[in-house]
Scaffold this active site. Structure first.
Site, PDB file in Angstrom:
ATOM      1  N   LYS A 116       0.066   4.243  -0.275  1.00 30.37           N
ATOM      2  CA  LYS A 116      -0.602   5.423   0.306  1.00 30.37           C
ATOM      3  C   LYS A 116      -0.393   6.626  -0.627  1.00 30.37           C
ATOM      4  O   LYS A 116      -0.297   6.451  -1.835  1.00 30.37           O
ATOM      5  CB  LYS A 116      -0.102   5.685   1.728  1.00 30.37           C
ATOM      6  CG  LYS A 116      -0.167   4.422   2.593  1.00 30.37           C
ATOM      7  CD  LYS A 116       0.065   4.671   4.033  1.00 30.37           C
ATOM      8  CE  LYS A 116       0.028   3.330   4.763  1.00 30.37           C
ATOM      9  NZ  LYS A 116       0.105   3.475   6.215  1.00 30.37           N
TER      10      LYS A 116
ATOM     11  N   GLY B  89       2.433   2.044  10.708  1.00 30.27           N
ATOM     12  CA  GLY B  89       3.335   3.178  10.536  1.00 30.27           C
ATOM     13  C   GLY B  89       4.033   3.598  11.823  1.00 30.27           C
ATOM     14  O   GLY B  89       4.632   4.674  11.882  1.00 30.27           O
TER      15      GLY B  89
ATOM     16  N   GLU C  10      -6.785   4.459   7.948  1.00 34.27           N
ATOM     17  CA  GLU C  10      -6.625   5.893   7.639  1.00 34.27           C
ATOM     18  C   GLU C  10      -7.879   6.436   6.956  1.00 34.27           C
ATOM     19  O   GLU C  10      -8.246   7.598   7.154  1.00 34.27           O
ATOM     20  CB  GLU C  10      -5.374   6.101   6.763  1.00 34.27           C
ATOM     21  CG  GLU C  10      -4.104   5.901   7.582  1.00 34.27           C
ATOM     22  CD  GLU C  10      -2.902   5.416   6.806  1.00 34.27           C
ATOM     23  OE1 GLU C  10      -2.897   5.488   5.559  1.00 34.27           O
ATOM     24  OE2 GLU C  10      -1.949   4.941   7.451  1.00 34.27           O
TER      25      GLU C  10
ATOM     26  N   GLU D 102      -5.265  -5.330  10.562  1.00 33.18           N
ATOM     27  CA  GLU D 102      -4.276  -4.279  10.765  1.00 33.18           C
ATOM     28  C   GLU D 102      -4.544  -3.590  12.104  1.00 33.18           C
ATOM     29  O   GLU D 102      -5.393  -2.690  12.174  1.00 33.18           O
ATOM     30  CB  GLU D 102      -4.373  -3.255   9.640  1.00 33.18           C
ATOM     31  CG  GLU D 102      -4.077  -3.838   8.275  1.00 33.18           C
ATOM     32  CD  GLU D 102      -3.482  -2.785   7.359  1.00 33.18           C
ATOM     33  OE1 GLU D 102      -2.395  -3.017   6.848  1.00 33.18           O
ATOM     34  OE2 GLU D 102      -4.108  -1.725   7.183  1.00 33.18           O
TER      35      GLU D 102
ATOM     36  N   ASN E  77       0.865  -1.182   0.000  1.00 33.86           N
ATOM     37  CA  ASN E  77       0.000   0.000   0.000  1.00 33.86           C
ATOM     38  C   ASN E  77       0.900   1.230   0.000  1.00 33.86           C
ATOM     39  O   ASN E  77       1.493   1.557   1.021  1.00 33.86           O
ATOM     40  CB  ASN E  77      -0.888  -0.038   1.257  1.00 33.86           C
ATOM     41  CG  ASN E  77      -1.698   1.235   1.433  1.00 33.86           C
ATOM     42  OD1 ASN E  77      -1.777   2.057   0.524  1.00 33.86           O
ATOM     43  ND2 ASN E  77      -2.295   1.394   2.613  1.00 33.86           N
TER      44      ASN E  77
ATOM     45  N   SER F  57       3.599  -2.383  10.315  1.00 34.90           N
ATOM     46  CA  SER F  57       5.058  -2.349  10.498  1.00 34.90           C
ATOM     47  C   SER F  57       5.725  -3.681  10.163  1.00 34.90           C
ATOM     48  O   SER F  57       6.671  -4.114  10.820  1.00 34.90           O
ATOM     49  CB  SER F  57       5.419  -1.911  11.924  1.00 34.90           C
ATOM     50  OG  SER F  57       4.923  -0.614  12.161  1.00 34.90           O
TER      51      SER F  57
ATOM     52  N   HIS G 239      -9.334   0.784   5.065  1.00 36.73           N
ATOM     53  CA  HIS G 239      -8.057   1.040   5.742  1.00 36.73           C
ATOM     54  C   HIS G 239      -8.310   1.991   6.911  1.00 36.73           C
ATOM     55  O   HIS G 239      -9.130   2.901   6.813  1.00 36.73           O
ATOM     56  CB  HIS G 239      -7.053   1.642   4.751  1.00 36.73           C
ATOM     57  CG  HIS G 239      -5.661   1.677   5.308  1.00 36.73           C
ATOM     58  ND1 HIS G 239      -5.262   2.644   6.197  1.00 36.73           N
ATOM     59  CD2 HIS G 239      -4.602   0.840   5.137  1.00 36.73           C
ATOM     60  CE1 HIS G 239      -4.006   2.399   6.543  1.00 36.73           C
ATOM     61  NE2 HIS G 239      -3.586   1.310   5.913  1.00 36.73           N
TER      62      HIS G 239
HETATM   63  C1  PEP Z   1      -0.692  -0.046   6.179  1.00 35.21           C
HETATM   64  O1  PEP Z   1      -0.906   1.149   6.194  1.00 35.21           O
HETATM   65  O2  PEP Z   1      -1.487  -0.807   5.605  1.00 35.21           O
HETATM   66  C2  PEP Z   1       0.490  -0.548   6.865  1.00 35.21           C
HETATM   67  C3  PEP Z   1       0.507  -1.788   7.235  1.00 35.21           C
HETATM   68  O3  PEP Z   1       1.520   0.368   7.078  1.00 35.21           O
HETATM   69  P1  PEP Z   1       2.966   0.061   7.703  1.00 35.21           P
HETATM   70  O4  PEP Z   1       3.453  -1.214   7.085  1.00 35.21           O
HETATM   71  O5  PEP Z   1       3.790   1.243   7.315  1.00 35.21           O
HETATM   72  O6  PEP Z   1       2.777  -0.076   9.171  1.00 35.21           O
END
Ligand code: PEP
Length: 255
Positions: A11, A176, A100, A170, A9, A216, A98
């Site tokens: 973003k 993040g 966000e 998630e 992703n 992460s 997601h």
């Molecule tokens: C995400 O936003 O789907 C995600 C998993 O981000 P990150 O890997 O940066 O934590």
């Protein structure tokens, strides 16, 4: 056997030149190094979908996805992008729900159920995200939150349609932040999600449902996370912006 997927992703990162360059690197590395049944999905910003889909079309292992779609078929929704537009430029997947989108754009389970419907009706495969905040985990309501996200977001689907959905767990506190759920924490929730799917659709469909972990994830922690019984791959944010890291994560499933 359910599909293993490593999805990136991007973003709101990568302008056109940088995006094409990153994706070209990913294609070359995946072509040379990724061996197995796993699928690699890259979800760039909308404006890159067409070009990257064309670049990906030669490579059976690599698919393209969008990061969102609107819930209506078409119409006066300035600035929005429909599922059929996404499909028409060659994308196969769409990330929905997601955290966000839920947090910054007020997307509710009810709205996400509509987005899921139109995505499936159009022929896109949703990567449907669920997960709790830190506060919810600390208050020990994370299982309730996830149960509700599933019940209201995707469990209205028929079994035939649900079979097209990829789920992504998630934990919001791990996205993040550099903090990863431990393999045990992630496995516990993935097993819970699969049980919920089994309760709604039966064991055969539950056993076939791909459930990704996101939060992460990196080349160091991916092997242990992906070795858990109910973790079928990852939804990768930050590490998907580095071709080496993203490919190394995809290689965890090499045979
Ligand atoms: C995400 O936003 O789907 C995600 C998993 O981000 P990150 O890997 O940066 O934590």
């Amino acid at each position: 056997m359910r599909k293993k997927i490593v999805a990136g992703n991007w973003k709101m990162n990568m302008d056109y030149t940088a995006g094409v360059s990153l994706f070209s690197e990913v294609i070359n590395m995946v072509k040379d190094e990724v061996r197995g049944e796993q699928e690699v999905v890259v979800c760039p910003p909308f404006v890159h979908l067409h070009s990257l889909s064309q670049l990906a079309s030669q490579h059976a292992k690599i698919s393209i996805g969008a990061q969102n779609c609107h819930q209506a078929e078409s119409g006066a929704y300035t600035g929005e992008v429909s599922a059929s537009m996404i499909l028409s430029v060659g994308a196969e997947y769409v990330i929905l729900g997601h955290s966000e989108r839920r947090q910054y754009f007020g997307e509710t389970n009810e709205l996400l159920a509509k987005k899921t419907d139109i995505a499936i009706r159009t022929g896109l495969k949703p990567i449907f995200c669920i997960g709790e905040t830190l506060e919810e985990r600390n208050n020990k309501v994370h299982f309730d939150v996830i149960r509700k996200q599933l019940a209201e977001g995707v469990f209205h689907l028929t079994a035939e349609d649900f079979a097209k959905v990829v789920l992504a767990y998630e934990p919001v506190w791990a996205i993040g932040t550099g903090v990863t759920a431990s393999p045990e924490q992630a496995q516990e929730v993935h097993a819970f999600i699969r049980k919920e799917v089994e309760g709604r659709y039966g064991d055969a469909l539950a056993a076939n449902t791909t459930i990704l972990y996101g939060g992460s994830c990196n080349p160091k922690n991916a092997p242990e996370l992906f070795s858990q019984a109910d973790i079928d791959g990852g939804l990768i944010g930050g590490a998907s912006l580095k071709s080496r890291d993203f490919t190394d994560i995809a290689k965890v499933f090499n045979q």
